[in-house]
Structure formats: C-alpha cells, structure tokens
Design an enzyme around this catalytic site. Structure first.
Site, PDB file in Angstrom:
ATOM      1  N   TYR A 170       6.777 -10.024   6.874  1.00 36.12           N
ATOM      2  CA  TYR A 170       6.544  -8.590   7.052  1.00 36.12           C
ATOM      3  C   TYR A 170       7.022  -8.183   8.440  1.00 36.12           C
ATOM      4  O   TYR A 170       6.920  -8.965   9.388  1.00 36.12           O
ATOM      5  CB  TYR A 170       5.048  -8.270   6.984  1.00 36.12           C
ATOM      6  CG  TYR A 170       4.466  -8.134   5.598  1.00 36.12           C
ATOM      7  CD1 TYR A 170       4.536  -6.921   4.919  1.00 36.12           C
ATOM      8  CD2 TYR A 170       3.824  -9.203   4.981  1.00 36.12           C
ATOM      9  CE1 TYR A 170       3.977  -6.780   3.657  1.00 36.12           C
ATOM     10  CE2 TYR A 170       3.266  -9.077   3.707  1.00 36.12           C
ATOM     11  CZ  TYR A 170       3.346  -7.857   3.058  1.00 36.12           C
ATOM     12  OH  TYR A 170       2.797  -7.712   1.811  1.00 36.12           O
ATOM     13  N   ASP A 201       0.821  -1.215   0.000  1.00 35.18           N
ATOM     14  CA  ASP A 201       0.000   0.000   0.000  1.00 35.18           C
ATOM     15  C   ASP A 201       0.854   1.265   0.000  1.00 35.18           C
ATOM     16  O   ASP A 201       2.049   1.200   0.262  1.00 35.18           O
ATOM     17  CB  ASP A 201      -0.891   0.017   1.247  1.00 35.18           C
ATOM     18  CG  ASP A 201      -2.051  -0.952   1.107  1.00 35.18           C
ATOM     19  OD1 ASP A 201      -2.440  -1.255  -0.036  1.00 35.18           O
ATOM     20  OD2 ASP A 201      -2.556  -1.409   2.152  1.00 35.18           O
TER      21      ASP A 201
END
Lengths: 245, 245
Positions: free
Chosen positions: A111, A53
C-alpha cells in the site's frame, strides 16, 4: 467451470469502496459483477484480494471469479473495459488454477500513502494525494517507520480494536520518501488490519511534524491502545499498489 | 511599479485555454486576472509565455504581471492558490526585472504529447493522455522525429499555414519513449507554430502505425503543404512542460 485471475486499477473517489452493498450500489465489486454478468450471461461472484474502503484507490488490485462457460481472457478484459467508466481499468485477465482465490491466497500486499505538505496539492495527482500543509522532519519519520517493521501486535493501529481475532501482522518494509513537498509512505506486509495503513500513516505524519516522537510510537505499539496512536488519515491518499501470491 | 514572474500548473480539461475572452470567460488568464485583481485591488494584465489552447495542460507555464503596489511574493502565491480551483496551482511567484516579459523573453519551451496505445487509458493519467489503440513501431517514430530536429520551415505543420509571418523554427530535440503502452513525445524548441506540436505528434503517430513513413515526413516538411502532414491530435494529450529564459 473455469477460474480466472484479474488485475485492475481504479480511482476510488466516486465509489463506495470495493465491497458490494445490495443491488443498487456504487461499489467496485458490485459494478464489476453486474458488467461481467452482462458479458457472460451468468450470475458471477468476484472475490477481491481485500476490501478497499470508500475513496481508496488501487493501481494493482487482484480479484478472482469462476465462469460456467469458458470465455477468452482478452475478450473478458476488453468487454469489461468498454463497459466500465474511465476511472476503472482492467489490466489483465488470465486463467487461474481451480483453487486460486484472490483473498485467501494473498501472501502480501503493498500500500502507498501520499501526503502533500505544500499549501496546495499538485494538480495532476490531486485526486490521490492528501493535502496537509506543514513542515516535515523526514529522518524522524524514517526512524519511527523502521520501528514498526517486523512482526507485531498492531491492535493500537486499527479502528477495529475490539476484534477477538489476532491483530498480529508482519510488516516487511516501510519505505519513506520526501521530495517536492510530497511524503510517500510505502508499506509491504503479509496483511493489514482495518484502517491500519491510514492510522500508521497518521502516526508517522505526527512524528514528522513533531506532535509525536519515536518513543510515542513504541509506547502506542506496546500499549495495544488505539488512543495512544495517531490520527486516521483520509482514504483519498491511500492506494493499494500490489498484491503478491 | 513592481514586475513579477509566476510559474504555474493547470489541468486544461475544464477551461477554454489560456487566452482571456471578454469578461465572462472561463480561461486561465481571465481567471488569474480576476483573482489577482481581488487580491491587489488593481486591474492587472497577466502575460503568459504563450497561449495554450482549450484542453491543453501545463506543468510549468510562466506568466508575468505588474502591480502598482508591491506585494509579498509568497502572499500573492498563497492568496491565489486559496482562490483557485484544485486544477490550477501557482508554484512560484518572484520579483522580476522591470523589463521581463513572459512571452517576449521566452528563449525556448518544452512540450510533451502523451498517447496511450492500449485499449483503455491509464486511470491515473487519463485526463492528460490521448487514447489511440494501435501497435507502434517505436524505432520508425524515432527516425522520423530525428529528421524534424533542427531549423526548418514548419509551414506544413501548422493550422495557420496562410500566415505571412515566418514559419521557420528550430527544434532542439524530440525525444520519443514507449513503455507500458504509452508513447511519450517530448519537444524542445525555440518556438512552436499554432498546432505545430499536435500536428507533428499526429504525423509521428502515423509513422508509428505505418500509415506514413520517414520519407513522407521529409516530403511534407519540404512541401510546406499542410495537407501532406499527418492529423492534428486532440488537445487533451498535450502539456506545456517548461519555459526557458
């Protein structure tokens, strides 16, 4: 037709995320495709392992693309690096099996979410650390994290909770670490739903501050109700660290 | 009158160095003095452990200052942090002995110089790593570095080589490390002459690339002639890491 695999890193701060948006965009994919087009003279489509994003960073994003005319891997890497700003760097380009696809073949991803709990973020990591001044109970964070590891329906932990697709994912590990006022949460899993890492990180942070407890996390998970989980943390603290194939 | 000791970190990129220059300046010292003046209502002089040049960074700069009216240490730290940009952060403020002076009492300092030898600097450390694409012989760098450790007249390794003051200094250690295309050179010594770390780093880099050898470094040291030493590397790769008292 030659297929290529590319590993790259970027600081997402100035960009509108990975995914191309029209012709005049400011996305990582869009910029890479334009630059690679200049170098190869071809219209190239670059497939990332997944979208990051707007504002999300990557230390080890993986992408694949095909070229009609075979070019030397180091040539591609060097020419791209010359043309890209200092906040995007190609780490490696290699020839890939004709059927390799960075998104479809991704087996797992890691992540990392970083939170600074002091009154001000560290100067040298300020662009990729989310500042949230508070006191943290790291053992409570660790217990809640352990509870989320495994195969679960994570519907409560995605912003896209009305999807008809499966929201079952497997998290292999969530490692939590707290030192020098930095809470580091590292997730490895076979896939992550939209905003899943940011919502789990927000929920774990709320456990750390005492606003939620492990029981609440269990209830949220079982409820499949987004409203029962914690807040979505900002993109700035999130980094895609590695993609496994 | 209360005396204070302050530890701070900053990214030097946007600043004209530590030392105040008139009233409308953009220096770390000048900015800190203005902000501390706003907080205390007093005209404050802040003494750093030493000047850092324009563009040089600090992970552990130390400074001292006196206030007529005693203020709480955490209050000073928090109020300064609120008023300072994100590229300067106060790590600690503590009460100090009335005679403590950050520059005069400094016993030793550690500086680090970072060089990236790949074709492009790492994205997440690009603002404090000097990019110099080349191949390095790290063992040669280590041997030359070892030769400079100890008490020597470093006149050949300063830009201010016409000074009448003593140019004898003691370097306690020079640690060299090379991994992932990053050459890290860490100096600890009782004091450093003007540009000394940048000139020694430049000389060691030239040894690494083969443009100079250990013998040349020994000759430069003995000659006390600036022209015999290597190039002065840019400020952007230099960081003041720690000050010892």
């Amino acid at each position: 037709m030659q297929n290529y695999k590319m590993i790259l890193e970027y600081e997402g701060t100035r960009y509108n995320g990975w995914q191309r948006q029209g012709n005049t965009d400011n996305t990582i994919q869009g910029i890479l495709e334009r630059k690679l087009g200049e170098i190869s003279g071809e219209a190239v489509e670059i497939n990332g392992s997944g979208r990051t994003d707007a504002g999300v960073h990557a230390a080890g994003q993986c992408a694949s693309f095909r070229l009609e005319t075979e070019l030397n891997c180091d040539f591609i890497k060097n020419e791209l690096n010359k043309r890209l700003n200092r906040d995007i760097r190609i780490l490696r380009v290699e020839q890939a099996h004709p059927r390799f696809h960075a998104r479809l073949n991704a087996k797992a991803k890691t992540y990392v979410y970083r939170i600074c709990t002091a009154d001000k973020a560290p100067v040298f990591t300020r662009h990729f650390t989310y500042l949230y001044p508070c006191k943290i109970d790291i053992e409570a964070v660790g217990r809640a994290a352990d509870m989320l590891v495994g195969e679960h329906d994570f519907r409560a932990f995605t912003s896209n909770h009305r999807t008809k697709k499966s929201t079952v994912r497997t998290i292999y590990s969530i490692d939590t670490e707290y030192s020098d006022d930095i809470l580091t949460i590292r997730f490895t899993g076979n896939g992550f739903l939209y905003n899943m890492v940011r919502i789990i990180s927000g929920s774990l942070l709320m456990v750390g501050t005492g606003e939620m407890n492990t029981e609440d996390i269990a209830l949220a998970l079982n409820s499949q109700d987004r409203k029962k989980a914690g807040v979505t943390l900002p993109s700035s603290g999130l980094m895609l660290e590695k993609v496994y194939y």
